[in-house]
Design a protein around this motif. Structure first.
Motif, PDB file in Angstrom:
ATOM      1  N   VAL A 519       0.942  -1.188  -0.078  1.00 28.05           N
ATOM      2  CA  VAL A 519       0.056  -0.241  -0.133  1.00 28.05           C
ATOM      3  C   VAL A 519       0.993   0.434  -0.163  1.00 28.05           C
ATOM      4  O   VAL A 519       1.675   1.646   0.446  1.00 28.05           O
ATOM      5  CB  VAL A 519      -1.342  -0.396   1.015  1.00 28.05           C
ATOM      6  N   PRO A 520       0.806   2.512  -0.973  1.00 26.75           N
ATOM      7  CA  PRO A 520       1.241   3.460  -0.775  1.00 26.75           C
ATOM      8  C   PRO A 520       1.193   3.874   0.777  1.00 26.75           C
ATOM      9  O   PRO A 520       0.649   3.597   1.623  1.00 26.75           O
ATOM     10  CB  PRO A 520       0.341   4.204  -1.505  1.00 26.75           C
ATOM     11  N   GLU A 521       2.378   4.866   0.780  1.00 28.45           N
ATOM     12  CA  GLU A 521       2.489   5.588   2.193  1.00 28.45           C
ATOM     13  C   GLU A 521       1.265   5.986   2.538  1.00 28.45           C
ATOM     14  O   GLU A 521       1.105   5.940   4.033  1.00 28.45           O
ATOM     15  CB  GLU A 521       3.944   6.011   2.086  1.00 28.45           C
ATOM     16  N   HIS A 522       1.234   6.848   1.628  1.00 26.17           N
ATOM     17  CA  HIS A 522      -0.278   8.164   2.107  1.00 26.17           C
ATOM     18  C   HIS A 522      -1.399   7.864   2.138  1.00 26.17           C
ATOM     19  O   HIS A 522      -2.389   7.686   3.158  1.00 26.17           O
ATOM     20  CB  HIS A 522      -0.167   8.898   0.974  1.00 26.17           C
ATOM     21  N   CYS A 523      -1.505   5.908   1.850  1.00 25.11           N
ATOM     22  CA  CYS A 523      -2.813   5.608   2.913  1.00 25.11           C
ATOM     23  C   CYS A 523      -3.158   4.998   3.582  1.00 25.11           C
ATOM     24  O   CYS A 523      -4.008   4.121   3.904  1.00 25.11           O
ATOM     25  CB  CYS A 523      -3.618   4.625   1.371  1.00 25.11           C
ATOM     26  N   CYS A 524      -1.791   4.868   3.909  1.00 22.08           N
ATOM     27  CA  CYS A 524      -1.822   4.187   5.373  1.00 22.08           C
ATOM     28  C   CYS A 524      -1.776   5.018   6.944  1.00 22.08           C
ATOM     29  O   CYS A 524      -2.293   4.456   7.735  1.00 22.08           O
ATOM     30  CB  CYS A 524      -0.177   4.322   5.854  1.00 22.08           C
ATOM     31  N   GLN A 525      -2.837   6.448   6.076  1.00 17.97           N
ATOM     32  CA  GLN A 525      -3.077   7.357   7.142  1.00 17.97           C
ATOM     33  C   GLN A 525      -4.204   6.789   7.582  1.00 17.97           C
ATOM     34  O   GLN A 525      -4.750   5.967   7.463  1.00 17.97           O
ATOM     35  CB  GLN A 525      -2.956   8.782   6.443  1.00 17.97           C
ATOM     36  N   SER A 526      -4.489   6.608   8.909  1.00 21.31           N
ATOM     37  CA  SER A 526      -6.079   6.666   9.298  1.00 21.31           C
ATOM     38  C   SER A 526      -6.250   7.800  10.677  1.00 21.31           C
ATOM     39  O   SER A 526      -5.547   8.337  11.658  1.00 21.31           O
ATOM     40  CB  SER A 526      -6.250   5.518  10.349  1.00 21.31           C
ATOM     41  N   SER A 527      -7.148   8.214  10.528  1.00 24.30           N
ATOM     42  CA  SER A 527      -8.125   9.076  11.865  1.00 24.30           C
ATOM     43  C   SER A 527      -8.446   8.269  13.406  1.00 24.30           C
ATOM     44  O   SER A 527      -8.490   8.332  14.413  1.00 24.30           O
ATOM     45  CB  SER A 527      -9.391   9.155  11.920  1.00 24.30           C
ATOM     46  N   LEU A 528      -7.867   6.581  13.550  1.00 27.66           N
ATOM     47  CA  LEU A 528      -7.634   5.652  14.385  1.00 27.66           C
ATOM     48  C   LEU A 528      -6.817   6.249  15.788  1.00 27.66           C
ATOM     49  O   LEU A 528      -6.673   6.543  16.773  1.00 27.66           O
ATOM     50  CB  LEU A 528      -7.425   4.099  14.158  1.00 27.66           C
ATOM     51  N   TRP A 529      -5.435   6.878  15.100  1.00 32.30           N
ATOM     52  CA  TRP A 529      -4.290   7.166  15.890  1.00 32.30           C
ATOM     53  C   TRP A 529      -5.064   8.496  16.174  1.00 32.30           C
ATOM     54  O   TRP A 529      -4.446   8.977  17.394  1.00 32.30           O
ATOM     55  CB  TRP A 529      -3.239   7.858  14.961  1.00 32.30           C
ATOM     56  N   ASP A 530      -6.332   9.654  16.524  1.00 32.57           N
ATOM     57  CA  ASP A 530      -6.272  10.201  17.090  1.00 32.57           C
ATOM     58  C   ASP A 530      -7.061  10.378  18.734  1.00 32.57           C
ATOM     59  O   ASP A 530      -8.412   8.980  17.783  1.00 32.57           O
ATOM     60  CB  ASP A 530      -6.829  11.659  16.379  1.00 32.57           C
ATOM     61  N   ALA A 531      -6.618  10.910  19.161  1.00 33.33           N
ATOM     62  CA  ALA A 531      -7.607   9.599  20.808  1.00 33.33           C
ATOM     63  C   ALA A 531      -8.991  10.836  20.321  1.00 33.33           C
ATOM     64  O   ALA A 531     -10.272   9.876  20.829  1.00 33.33           O
ATOM     65  CB  ALA A 531      -6.816   9.922  21.560  1.00 33.33           C
ATOM     66  N   LYS A 532      -8.969  11.344  20.175  1.00 30.65           N
ATOM     67  CA  LYS A 532     -10.085  12.830  19.873  1.00 30.65           C
ATOM     68  C   LYS A 532     -11.702  11.865  19.877  1.00 30.65           C
ATOM     69  O   LYS A 532     -12.388  12.171  19.620  1.00 30.65           O
ATOM     70  CB  LYS A 532     -10.103  14.037  19.929  1.00 30.65           C
TER      71      LYS A 532
END
Length: 1007
Positions: A519-532
């Motif tokens: 998977v490309p690097e930018h597609c590994c982002q996720s909102s799950l990293w944000d505690a809020k």
């Protein structure tokens, strides 16, 4: 007349009326009435009545009077009968024994429940029963009236059930899928959690088929997650103290540091490599943000490893300042009212009548309380979860139980995910313009985030064209936002399979790019990293009641619920699990995907996954999964870690308790089988004995230095498991690894030839080391736990060539010298109360004192010669002790094979052996069938030299033969390989603890 019969007669006559009198038994007299009258005297012509009747006949043997009386005196007869009738009426009307109302009822109508509920009595007796109850309450002592227990209907209310569930989780925390597992699994309380061990149905082969051909689902939410935040350079500098590049990729690997792949590494105490390992961990970096050097790292550990890893991370990162976050009121889910604070007690408005059901008041009409979990199974409820450092700027957060982690194992795991999950749908324009407290409308307003979401959705659709999960690069990460999977729940449970037509529509180039580069690097982002975002998604989850209401309003039952509610969007992370990556066999077997979710959404994703036909597994399936992959399972196969030592003690106590529950006649006598430690593996003693053998034979000085260093550093550094990649590859080539069918593997790289010089250099670099090996039995045999791994002799190897179908040699039966002493101690304890002898020393045989056993003791009878040079110590050859005739001294004999006592020089230079760690079986009492501590020599106790033990063993369904996983001593393995012929190198012997039969096994070291 005897005394007993006389007393019985007097008892019977005492109940007769006072007006009736009887004369002597042997006199022919007429019964005389108590009243004087004309008919009271007898006449001469009148017949006399016989006296002395006893139970229908005369005791004197006289016959019955056959003549009937000619007349009856009326006055005396009537007077006697009147007295009897009066006594009978008095006995009927007077209450006997108890004065309860229940005595007025026939016995067949009495019920025990009548004493608690007077409504069960007849109407004519209820008033008297109530008066009697009130009278007894007033007369008795004042007792606190206990409220009536709630009825089952009240206990089953949602609010009361949540309160009861929270109470039952004070000691062992439940996972979100606990109730689902409790109905279908045997649940164990381990590591502070209630975990499903195995299903209640037969599923051994079904689970293997699911892992091999379809999909198996497991709940791994009990694994602990530790989050590290800070600058990238500071994080890498601190984490580098815990790892070594010699063991493989570390935290600083480029592909893992970018956030595209998940990594795994074995961590050690800071600056103590290769000794004092902590255990294996998996880690995941958050992808870099453009223009920022601040990074975020998740480290996943086993619950037993967290107590050792977290203090080490705090010490390495200098994060010793605990941060106590302000307590904020918990936001309840939609439609749920939180539990109000307890108010002071108010006087009751009306007394509750005892014996009646409690009516539901208006206070019960409120919604159920929120399910609150205080802490997790690995920490106390009030301990801090955040630590920071002022010098390094690193922040450590404990995210245990904050994330849900599901593992899907099998080649069709991607098909199950693509059928269950659907990318989140965009918000309507009216919802975008309005201000909302939900996270998804705010996310939709950002154009760059929505463009990234569409790219992630396209990548997820490409997975439908993949035929097997093993095609994906190992450790691939994909971030995604999905709709609530409950909105498209199927009507019936089916089996998710790949769609061939849909796979043909997928672009071949995109699919090839995904399988080669991931998977490309930018597609590994996720909102799950944000505690809020995680908290917002958890607090605004739709309840099951609301979902059922939406299903009821659908025109076509079972169709998709539309439109999808705004709170039905969930950020998730898909992490690929590589499966088997070592060796040349079954490549990528057991691969799958891990699904990471925010807490509170466990059952919302679990049930839709189950409806796709997956098989559910527990802790035992995890162990079999590791065994089929040939990988060590934590903490079972990590004897050099603190968690592994604790597990070994617990396992020994459990097996020993199970052994002692059986009667002595039904136990296995392990002493006669030559098994010193059937319930544990003395790894340290094994490493020390082989160190003595090699040092005495080669005369090297490194052994003495290693022994002195081990004595100063403690038990954890006494031995270690070899994890050096280059050394393992070298050993693997020297063993000539083959498949389980005996076929030789071909490798193109050049390897260093095996000779005494190369073996000495390897042994000098890794002193007391154990090697993880895989043993395959080509013929019959099923390896068991703690089976003994031994070195074959030359005669054994010749027997294998001469008779290919021969399983192997046999161990001569040993003599139990403790049996007579055990019986003697039992007899002494039964005859006299003398204190028990605390020294379990076996009886000494007559004649000369036997010498300590060497590494190759000879059994009784003709002994086969060892294959090549055997590991004999230098100096005069020690006299071996006969395993069948002479006992081994459990107290005087040293732990390892030592040379003859006359060799004073080698004895003075030999390092002192450390005693074995005491365990549950160290007791002054002798146990029938078990060797007492301290143990004699483990290498030279049997007719074959011991090299190690098995930690996992069973019949392998993947290879079709018995396979075992365990550890052997590095020094013993090198000595055995050097002594074997080149064409038969790599063959060892394996023997179960309860058997005397050795079986040939091919050793394989997979790297």
């Amino acid at each position: 007349m005897s005394g007993a019969k006389k007393r019985m007669r007097e008892k019977k006559l005492s109940k007769q009326p006072a007006s009736v009198q009887y004369g002597p038994r042997n006199c022919r007299e007429t019964p005389v009435s108590g009243h004087s009258g004309h008919g009271s005297s007898s006449h001469e012509g009148e017949p006399n009545y016989r006296g002395g009747w006893h139970r229908g006949h005369q005791k004197d043997g006289e016959g019955y009077d056959k003549e009937l009386p000619k007349f009856i005196p009326a006055k005396a007869f009537v007077a006697a009968r009147a007295a009897e009738v009066t006594a009978m009426l008095k006995a009927v009307t007077k209450a006997t024994g108890s004065c309860h109302v229940f005595g007025a009822m026939p016995k067949h109508m009495r019920r025990r429940a009548m004493s608690h509920n007077t409504k069960r009595l007849p109407c004519r007796l209820r008033d008297a029963a109530n008066r009697m109850r009130e009278k007894s309450l007033k007369a008795g002592p004042k007792k606190k009236e206990q409220a009536k227990n709630k009825s089952r209907k009240a206990r089953r209310r949602h609010g009361n059930m949540l309160l009861e569930f929270n109470r039952r989780q004070r000691k062992n925390v439940w996972l979100e899928t606990h109730i689902w597992h409790a109905k279908r699994f045997h649940v164990l309380k381990k590591w502070g959690y209630c975990l499903g061990d195995r299903p209640t149905t037969k599923c051994y082969r079904a689970c293997y088929r699911a892992m091999s051909s379809h999909c198996l689902l497991q709940d791994l939410s009990y694994h602990c997650c530790i989050e590290l935040q800070g600058e990238e350079e500071q994080l890498l500098a601190c984490l580098s103290q815990l790892t070594s590049k010699e063991t493989g990729p570390t935290f600083a690997t480029a592909v893992s540091l970018s956030g595209r792949r998940q990594g795994s590494v074995v961590v050690y105490r800071a600056g103590h490599y290769p000794s004092q390992p902590l255990g294996p961990v998996t880690f995941l970096w958050k992808p870099r943000t453009q223009g920022s050097t601040h990074r975020q790292l998740w480290i996943w550990t086993h619950p037993t490893l967290k107590q050792d890893l977290l203090p080490e991370l705090q010490s390495a990162c200098q994060c010793c300042e605990a941060v106590f976050l302000p307590v904020t009121p918990a936001v309840a889910p939609a439609g749920v009212v939180p539990t109000p604070e307890p108010l002071p007690a108010k006087p009751p408005q009306a007394e509750q009548v005892i014996g009646t059901k409690r009516k539901r008041s208006c206070r019960d009409a409120d919604g159920p309380p929120v399910k609150k979990i205080l802490g997790d199974g690995t920490r106390a409820p009030n301990t801090p979860t955040t630590w920071t450092s002022r010098s390094t700027g690193i922040v450590i957060n404990d995210l245990t139980m904050e994330l849900v982690r599901y593992r899907l194992i099998g080649p069709q795991s991607h098909s199950v995910l693509t059928e269950t999950l659907e990318p989140a749908t965009d918000c309507d324009p009216p919802n975008k313009s309005q201000t909302s407290s939900l996270w998804w409308p705010e996310h939709c307003r950002d154009g760059s985030k929505m463009a990234l979401h569409r790219q992630q959705a396209d990548t997820f659709q490409i997975l439908k064209g993949i035929y097997s999960t093993g095609e994906i690069p190992p450790g691939t990460v994909l971030g995604l936002n999905v709709d609530d999977p409950r909105v498209n729940l199927p009507k019936k449970r089916g089996k998710a399979l790949p769609d061939v037509l849909l796979a043909q529509e997928v672009d071949v180039e995109k699919r090839r790019e995904l399988t080669l580069h991931g998977v490309p690097e930018h597609c590994c982002q996720s909102s799950l990293w944000d505690a809020k975002v995680r908290d917002n998604v958890t607090n605004n989850k739709m309840s099951e009641q609301e979902m059922n209401r939406m299903r009821r309003e659908v025109l076509v039952p079972g169709s998709r619920l539309s439109p999808t509610p705004l709170q039905g969007r969930v950020p998730v992370l898909l992490v690929h699990q590589p499966g088997k990556q070592t060796g040349q066999e079954m490549s990528s077997w057991g691969s799958g995907w891990d699904l990471l979710l925010p807490k509170g959404w466990g059952m919302a994703f679990w049930v839709p996954l189950v409806y796709r036909g997956v098989r559910i597994g527990g802790l035992k399936v995890s162990l079999k999964h590791s065994q089929n992959k040939g990988a060590p399972h934590f903490p079972h196969d990590y004897p050099d870690c603190a968690a592994g030592v604790r597990f070994q003690k617990e396992q020994e106590a459990e097996l020993l308790d199970k052994f002692k529950r059986r009667p002595p006649a039904k136990r296995t006598n392990y002493i006669k089988h030559g098994c010193l430690a059937p319930f544990r593996c003395p790894w340290r003693q094994l490493a020390e004995e082989w160190e003595l053998i090699t040092s005495d034979r080669q005369g090297q000085s490194w052994a003495q230095n290693a022994g002195a260093q081990a004595a100063t550093e403690g038990f954890q550094s006494a031995f270690s498991v070899l994890r050096h990649r280059k050394s393992l590859r070298l050993l693997s080539d020297w063993c000539r690894p083959t498949t389980s069918k005996g076929q030789r593997s071909r490798r193109g790289r050049d390897t260093l030839p095996l000779d005494s010089l190369s073996a000495s250099s390897l042994l000098s670099a890794h002193g007391r080391s154990l090697v993880w090996v895989r043993l395959s039995l080509p013929l019959k045999g099923k390896p068991e736990l703690h089976a003994l791994v031994c070195a074959p002799t030359l005669e054994d190897l010749r027997l294998r060539l001469k008779e290919p179908g021969c399983s192997g040699p046999q161990e001569p039966p040993h003599k139990d010298h403790f049996k007579s002493k055990t019986k003697r101690r039992k007899m002494d304890s039964s005859q006299s109360e003398m204190p028990k002898i605390s020294d379990p020393k076996p009886p000494q045989p007559s004649g000369p004192t036997p010498q300590p056993s060497g590494p190759t003791p000879q059994p009784s009878g003709p002994t086969p010669q060892p294959s090549g040079p055997t590991p004999q110590p230098s100096g005069p050859t020690p006299q071996p002790s006969d395993a069948t005739d002479q006992p081994s001294n459990a107290t005087d004999q040293p732990l390892g094979p030592t040379p003859h006592s006359s060799d004073t020089t080698s004895q003075s230079s030999r390092p002192t052996l450390l005693t074995e760690i005491p365990g549950p079986s160290s007791s002054p009492d002798l146990t029938f069938g078990l060797w007492p501590r301290p143990l004699p020599s483990v290498t030279g106790h049997c007719s074959r030299v011991a090299l190690g033990w098995v930690t996992q063993g069973d019949f392998s369904l993947s290879s079709g033969c018995g396979e075992a996983l365990g550890f052997v001593s590095l020094a013993g393995l090198l000595s055995t390989l050097l002594s074997q012929p080149v064409e038969q190198r790599g063959w060892l012997l394996l023997r179960n603890p309860n058997s005397l039969q050795y079986r040939f096994a091919k050793v394989n070291i997979e790297v």
